[in-house]
Design a protein around this motif. Structure first.
Motif, PDB file in Angstrom:
ATOM      1  N   GLN A  56     -18.210  74.422  41.943  1.00 41.06           N
ATOM      2  CA  GLN A  56     -18.252  75.079  40.638  1.00 41.06           C
ATOM      3  C   GLN A  56     -18.653  74.073  39.580  1.00 41.06           C
ATOM      4  OE1 GLN A  56     -14.702  77.295  39.813  1.00 41.06           O
ATOM      5  NE2 GLN A  56     -15.269  77.676  37.694  1.00 41.06           N
ATOM      6  N   THR A  57     -19.431  74.503  38.611  1.00 30.35           N
ATOM      7  CA  THR A  57     -19.854  73.607  37.548  1.00 30.35           C
ATOM      8  C   THR A  57     -18.739  73.414  36.524  1.00 30.35           C
ATOM      9  OG1 THR A  57     -21.522  73.113  35.881  1.00 30.35           O
ATOM     10  CG2 THR A  57     -20.900  75.424  36.125  1.00 30.35           C
ATOM     11  N   ALA A  58     -18.742  72.228  35.930  1.00 23.92           N
ATOM     12  CA  ALA A  58     -17.864  71.954  34.793  1.00 23.92           C
ATOM     13  C   ALA A  58     -18.698  71.367  33.659  1.00 23.92           C
ATOM     14  CB  ALA A  58     -16.735  71.009  35.193  1.00 23.92           C
ATOM     15  N   ASN A  59     -20.006  71.568  33.729  1.00 25.73           N
ATOM     16  CA  ASN A  59     -20.936  71.202  32.655  1.00 25.73           C
ATOM     17  C   ASN A  59     -20.842  69.754  32.195  1.00 25.73           C
ATOM     18  OD1 ASN A  59     -22.227  73.806  32.395  1.00 25.73           O
ATOM     19  ND2 ASN A  59     -20.242  74.520  31.653  1.00 25.73           N
ATOM     20  N   VAL A 102     -11.500  73.570  35.792  1.00 23.07           N
ATOM     21  CA  VAL A 102     -12.094  74.007  37.058  1.00 23.07           C
ATOM     22  C   VAL A 102     -11.243  73.522  38.228  1.00 23.07           C
ATOM     23  CG1 VAL A 102     -14.062  73.587  38.613  1.00 23.07           C
ATOM     24  CG2 VAL A 102     -14.467  74.273  36.235  1.00 23.07           C
ATOM     25  N   MET A 103     -10.809  72.267  38.171  1.00 27.43           N
ATOM     26  CA  MET A 103     -10.014  71.725  39.280  1.00 27.43           C
ATOM     27  C   MET A 103      -8.659  72.408  39.372  1.00 27.43           C
ATOM     28  SD  MET A 103     -10.592  69.585  41.669  1.00 27.43           S
ATOM     29  CE  MET A 103      -9.585  69.925  43.082  1.00 27.43           C
ATOM     30  N   GLU A 104      -8.056  72.743  38.250  1.00 27.42           N
ATOM     31  CA  GLU A 104      -6.787  73.484  38.287  1.00 27.42           C
ATOM     32  C   GLU A 104      -6.971  74.797  39.044  1.00 27.42           C
ATOM     33  OE1 GLU A 104      -4.544  72.063  34.176  1.00 27.42           O
ATOM     34  OE2 GLU A 104      -5.991  73.707  34.078  1.00 27.42           O
ATOM     35  N   ASN A 105      -8.054  75.504  38.736  1.00 28.94           N
ATOM     36  CA  ASN A 105      -8.326  76.778  39.412  1.00 28.94           C
ATOM     37  C   ASN A 105      -8.590  76.578  40.901  1.00 28.94           C
ATOM     38  OD1 ASN A 105      -8.034  78.198  37.017  1.00 28.94           O
ATOM     39  ND2 ASN A 105     -10.210  78.084  36.533  1.00 28.94           N
ATOM     40  N   ILE A 106      -9.347  75.564  41.239  1.00 29.14           N
ATOM     41  CA  ILE A 106      -9.644  75.293  42.647  1.00 29.14           C
ATOM     42  C   ILE A 106      -8.368  74.928  43.400  1.00 29.14           C
ATOM     43  CG2 ILE A 106     -10.830  73.700  44.223  1.00 29.14           C
ATOM     44  CD1 ILE A 106     -13.165  73.681  42.172  1.00 29.14           C
ATOM     45  N   GLN A 128      -5.401  75.917  42.800  1.00 28.08           N
ATOM     46  CA  GLN A 128      -4.606  77.130  43.005  1.00 28.08           C
ATOM     47  C   GLN A 128      -5.149  77.988  44.133  1.00 28.08           C
ATOM     48  OE1 GLN A 128      -4.226  79.203  39.277  1.00 28.08           O
ATOM     49  NE2 GLN A 128      -3.213  77.477  38.287  1.00 28.08           N
ATOM     50  N   SER A 129      -6.463  77.972  44.320  1.00 28.32           N
ATOM     51  CA  SER A 129      -7.063  78.850  45.330  1.00 28.32           C
ATOM     52  C   SER A 129      -7.272  78.178  46.688  1.00 28.32           C
ATOM     53  CB  SER A 129      -8.406  79.395  44.825  1.00 28.32           C
ATOM     54  OG  SER A 129      -9.342  78.346  44.686  1.00 28.32           O
ATOM     55  N   GLN A 130      -7.166  76.866  46.742  1.00 32.68           N
ATOM     56  CA  GLN A 130      -7.420  76.136  47.982  1.00 32.68           C
ATOM     57  C   GLN A 130      -6.206  75.290  48.354  1.00 32.68           C
ATOM     58  OE1 GLN A 130     -10.136  76.523  49.854  1.00 32.68           O
ATOM     59  NE2 GLN A 130     -11.054  77.903  48.352  1.00 32.68           N
ATOM     60  N   SER A 131      -5.603  75.605  49.477  1.00 25.24           N
ATOM     61  CA  SER A 131      -4.412  74.857  49.895  1.00 25.24           C
ATOM     62  C   SER A 131      -4.765  73.521  50.548  1.00 25.24           C
ATOM     63  CB  SER A 131      -3.567  75.696  50.850  1.00 25.24           C
ATOM     64  OG  SER A 131      -4.328  76.016  52.007  1.00 25.24           O
ATOM     65  N   GLU A 132      -5.968  73.418  51.090  1.00 26.03           N
ATOM     66  CA  GLU A 132      -6.374  72.175  51.748  1.00 26.03           C
ATOM     67  C   GLU A 132      -7.631  71.610  51.112  1.00 26.03           C
ATOM     68  OE1 GLU A 132      -6.490  71.503  55.996  1.00 26.03           O
ATOM     69  OE2 GLU A 132      -5.381  73.372  56.254  1.00 26.03           O
ATOM     70  N   ILE A 133      -7.465  70.499  50.438  1.00 34.59           N
ATOM     71  CA  ILE A 133      -8.588  69.759  49.862  1.00 34.59           C
ATOM     72  C   ILE A 133      -8.311  68.285  50.131  1.00 34.59           C
ATOM     73  CG2 ILE A 133      -9.858  69.133  47.777  1.00 34.59           C
ATOM     74  CD1 ILE A 133      -8.968  71.774  46.546  1.00 34.59           C
ATOM     75  N   ASP A 134      -9.262  67.619  50.747  1.00 35.31           N
ATOM     76  CA  ASP A 134      -9.109  66.202  51.042  1.00 35.31           C
ATOM     77  C   ASP A 134      -9.816  65.316  50.023  1.00 35.31           C
ATOM     78  OD1 ASP A 134      -7.684  66.637  53.502  1.00 35.31           O
ATOM     79  OD2 ASP A 134      -9.603  67.237  54.379  1.00 35.31           O
ATOM     80  N   ALA A 181      -6.038  67.003  36.829  1.00 37.90           N
ATOM     81  CA  ALA A 181      -5.462  68.197  37.462  1.00 37.90           C
ATOM     82  C   ALA A 181      -4.788  67.841  38.776  1.00 37.90           C
ATOM     83  CB  ALA A 181      -6.550  69.247  37.697  1.00 37.90           C
ATOM     84  N   ILE A 182      -5.422  66.965  39.539  1.00 35.97           N
ATOM     85  CA  ILE A 182      -4.871  66.552  40.828  1.00 35.97           C
ATOM     86  C   ILE A 182      -3.564  65.791  40.633  1.00 35.97           C
ATOM     87  CG2 ILE A 182      -5.260  65.030  42.812  1.00 35.97           C
ATOM     88  CD1 ILE A 182      -8.314  65.826  42.469  1.00 35.97           C
ATOM     89  N   LYS A 183      -3.523  64.893  39.660  1.00 38.04           N
ATOM     90  CA  LYS A 183      -2.288  64.138  39.392  1.00 38.04           C
ATOM     91  C   LYS A 183      -1.157  65.088  38.995  1.00 38.04           C
ATOM     92  CE  LYS A 183      -2.906  59.873  37.434  1.00 38.04           C
ATOM     93  NZ  LYS A 183      -3.407  58.945  36.396  1.00 38.04           N
ATOM     94  N   ALA A 184      -1.477  66.089  38.185  1.00 31.72           N
ATOM     95  CA  ALA A 184      -0.463  67.059  37.758  1.00 31.72           C
ATOM     96  C   ALA A 184       0.040  67.900  38.924  1.00 31.72           C
ATOM     97  CB  ALA A 184      -1.024  67.961  36.654  1.00 31.72           C
ATOM     98  N   SER A 185      -0.820  68.098  39.929  1.00 34.08           N
ATOM     99  CA  SER A 185      -0.439  68.916  41.085  1.00 34.08           C
ATOM    100  C   SER A 185       0.349  68.111  42.120  1.00 34.08           C
ATOM    101  CB  SER A 185      -1.684  69.490  41.763  1.00 34.08           C
ATOM    102  OG  SER A 185      -2.364  68.488  42.504  1.00 34.08           O
ATOM    103  N   ASP A 186       0.365  66.801  41.942  1.00 38.59           N
ATOM    104  CA  ASP A 186       1.059  65.883  42.860  1.00 38.59           C
ATOM    105  C   ASP A 186       0.494  65.951  44.280  1.00 38.59           C
ATOM    106  OD1 ASP A 186       2.895  63.793  43.031  1.00 38.59           O
ATOM    107  OD2 ASP A 186       4.414  65.089  43.923  1.00 38.59           O
TER     108      ASP A 186
END
Length: 138
Positions: free
Chosen positions: A29-32, A41-45, A47-53, A69-74
């Motif tokens: 997804q673009t984030a311009n 965009v990363m927050e949304n991703i 939430q929708s993807q349980s596995e991201i490496d 976003a990743i740091k906030a998601s731990d």
């Protein structure tokens, strides 16, 4: 940014390298090229993807937004950007970001001049003249 040559070329390069690997792209997804949009965009991703490496962003601003976003998601996800900005290099040194890709402007300039001289001399040159990049890591 959709349609920009740097966006198209970075995307094509990335996808051509991973094409015959086990790497699966789970979201795109673009984030311009914007940090705040990269965060959203990363927050949304996330939430929708349980596995991201790993995340590859076409520039450091989007990578740094994704990193927030990743740091906030731990979650533990590798982040690679592009452009070697000061903020990205600082995040790499701090151990937060994995890598960034640096273009080499002096090399681009010298290769451009060498190619222009060949053209002026009537020599044949390739239609596309790549210049190597540098991967910046810890």
């Amino acid at each position: 940014m959709p349609g920009a040559s740097s966006t198209n070329e970075r995307g094509k390069g990335f996808h051509s390298v991973i094409e015959n690997t086990k790497i699966e792209v789970v979201a795109r997804q673009t984030a311009n090229f914007d940090r705040a949009e990269g965060l959203s965009v990363m927050e949304n991703i996330l939430q929708s993807q349980s596995e991201i490496d790993a995340v590859f962003a076409h520039n450091d601003e989007m990578a740094l937004g994704a990193l927030e976003a990743i740091k906030a998601s731990d979650r533990d996800i590798l982040v690679v950007g592009f452009d070697a900005t000061k903020d990205a290099i600082a995040a790499i040194k701090a151990g937060d970001m994995t890598a960034t890709v640096q273009q080499l402007p002096k090399k681009i300039g010298s290769v451009s001049i060498e190619t222009a001289v060949k053209v002026l001399r009537g020599e044949e040159v390739e239609e596309f003249v790549p210049v190597e990049l540098e991967l910046i890591t810890q």
